[in-house]
Scaffold this motif. Structure first.
Motif, PDB file in Angstrom:
ATOM      1  N   THR A 133       1.080  -0.972  -0.010  1.00 33.87           N
ATOM      2  CA  THR A 133       0.147  -0.120   0.010  1.00 33.87           C
ATOM      3  C   THR A 133       0.735   1.363  -0.205  1.00 33.87           C
ATOM      4  N   ARG A 134       0.550   2.295  -1.023  1.00 32.63           N
ATOM      5  CA  ARG A 134       1.076   3.398  -0.790  1.00 32.63           C
ATOM      6  C   ARG A 134       0.110   4.840  -0.630  1.00 32.63           C
ATOM      7  N   LEU A 135       0.812   5.458  -0.563  1.00 34.81           N
ATOM      8  CA  LEU A 135       0.734   6.508  -0.722  1.00 34.81           C
ATOM      9  C   LEU A 135       0.605   7.641  -1.824  1.00 34.81           C
ATOM     10  N   GLU A 136       0.736   9.251  -2.985  1.00 30.05           N
ATOM     11  CA  GLU A 136       1.050   9.738  -3.380  1.00 30.05           C
ATOM     12  C   GLU A 136       2.083  10.399  -3.348  1.00 30.05           C
ATOM     13  N   LYS A 137       2.753   9.865  -2.736  1.00 28.82           N
ATOM     14  CA  LYS A 137       3.974  10.726  -2.258  1.00 28.82           C
ATOM     15  C   LYS A 137       5.004  10.499  -3.237  1.00 28.82           C
ATOM     16  N   GLY A 138       5.895  11.294  -3.701  1.00 28.36           N
ATOM     17  CA  GLY A 138       7.520  10.843  -3.673  1.00 28.36           C
ATOM     18  C   GLY A 138       7.661  10.740  -5.095  1.00 28.36           C
ATOM     19  N   SER A 139       8.414  10.588  -5.941  1.00 27.36           N
ATOM     20  CA  SER A 139       9.170  11.288  -7.616  1.00 27.36           C
ATOM     21  C   SER A 139       8.118  10.340  -8.027  1.00 27.36           C
ATOM     22  N   GLY A 169       6.466   6.890  -7.689  1.00 26.97           N
ATOM     23  CA  GLY A 169       4.962   6.286  -7.581  1.00 26.97           C
ATOM     24  C   GLY A 169       4.567   4.939  -7.424  1.00 26.97           C
ATOM     25  N   GLY A 170       6.187   4.232  -6.853  1.00 26.02           N
ATOM     26  CA  GLY A 170       5.982   3.133  -6.299  1.00 26.02           C
ATOM     27  C   GLY A 170       6.435   2.528  -5.257  1.00 26.02           C
ATOM     28  N   TRP A 171       6.521   0.954  -4.852  1.00 25.78           N
ATOM     29  CA  TRP A 171       5.537   0.444  -3.661  1.00 25.78           C
ATOM     30  C   TRP A 171       7.393  -0.349  -3.045  1.00 25.78           C
ATOM     31  N   PHE A 188      -1.173  -4.569  -5.385  1.00 22.96           N
ATOM     32  CA  PHE A 188      -0.187  -3.239  -4.959  1.00 22.96           C
ATOM     33  C   PHE A 188      -1.600  -1.520  -5.139  1.00 22.96           C
ATOM     34  N   VAL A 189      -1.479  -1.232  -3.773  1.00 21.53           N
ATOM     35  CA  VAL A 189      -2.859  -0.497  -3.676  1.00 21.53           C
ATOM     36  C   VAL A 189      -2.606   0.885  -3.327  1.00 21.53           C
ATOM     37  N   ASP A 190      -2.878   2.152  -4.434  1.00 21.46           N
ATOM     38  CA  ASP A 190      -2.427   3.295  -4.083  1.00 21.46           C
ATOM     39  C   ASP A 190      -3.637   3.854  -4.303  1.00 21.46           C
ATOM     40  N   PHE A 191      -3.376   4.637  -2.204  1.00 17.93           N
ATOM     41  CA  PHE A 191      -4.941   5.406  -2.188  1.00 17.93           C
ATOM     42  C   PHE A 191      -4.753   6.505  -2.560  1.00 17.93           C
ATOM     43  N   GLY A 192      -3.781   6.846  -3.459  1.00 20.44           N
ATOM     44  CA  GLY A 192      -3.715   8.623  -3.818  1.00 20.44           C
ATOM     45  C   GLY A 192      -3.100   9.544  -3.166  1.00 20.44           C
ATOM     46  N   LEU A 201       7.673  -0.319  -9.441  1.00 18.62           N
ATOM     47  CA  LEU A 201       7.232   0.885  -9.952  1.00 18.62           C
ATOM     48  C   LEU A 201       5.999   0.757 -11.533  1.00 18.62           C
ATOM     49  N   PRO A 202       5.409   1.761 -11.321  1.00 23.95           N
ATOM     50  CA  PRO A 202       4.585   1.660 -12.728  1.00 23.95           C
ATOM     51  C   PRO A 202       4.988   1.979 -14.382  1.00 23.95           C
TER      52      PRO A 202
END
Length: 175
Positions: free
Chosen positions: A56-62, A64-66, A84-88, A136-137
């Motif tokens: 799980t991640r938040l949209e932080k950093g450059s 965009g990965g886990w 792979f959850v991205d909560f934005g 990474l995406p």
């Protein structure tokens, strides 16, 4: 006080559980300490299990990965998936979840590390190997080029059908 990363991880696990249960699958959190598995899944007959590890991640950093580890290069099973959850960036952003088979994750983590190690760093210096990995995406964005640029993860976005099929279920339950 509980660490923010622990709470975020639990939120991701519960989000994935919600999505599985909505599709009529039997899903339960794995006991604490079970390696490589956060959620176990089966169909209503209990014929077949699969496992899910949630990142799980938040949209932080450059990038965009886990966060991943060296061990993830070796973890591959037909019945193990990663969610792979991205909560934005904010609470109003809709979650996005990529369901990726563990064989794909292991191969991508391994290839990205090998490519990164073979690519010169600052002033042409060699990169030093660590246990730290990133899933990474868009690896091209980080100058790690091996055919996994922008959009490579798109086929896995909300692809819950892989888990439904793995758990012997080919169609969602009637509403």
């Amino acid at each position: 006080m509980v660490a923010a990363s622990t709470v975020l991880g639990a939120a991701g696990e519960h989000y994935v559980m919600c999505q599985l249960l909505r599709r009529g699958l039997i899903a339960a959190l794995a006991p604490v300490g079970v390696p490589n598995t956060d959620i176990v899944v089966t169909d209503d007959l209990g014929d077949r299990l699969c496992a899910i590890q949630v990142k799980t991640r938040l949209e932080k950093g450059s990038d965009g990965g886990w966060h991943m580890g060296a061990k993830h290069e070796q973890i591959a099973s037909d019945l193990l998936f990663y969610a792979f959850v991205d909560f934005g960036r904010s609470l109003t952003d809709p979650p996005r979840c990529f369901i990726v088979p563990s064989q794909v994750v292991a191969a991508v983590i391994r290839q990205s590390r090998q490519t990164w190690l073979a690519t010169p760093g600052k002033n042409g210096a060699s990169h030093k190997d660590t246990d730290f990995r990133r899933f990474l995406p868009d690896y091209d964005k980080m100058n790690i080029r091996f055919g996994r640029g922008a959009g490579w993860l798109d086929p896995y976005l909300e692809n819950w059908a892989q888990i439904e099929t793995s758990a012997n279920r080919t169609t969602p339950p009637e509403a």
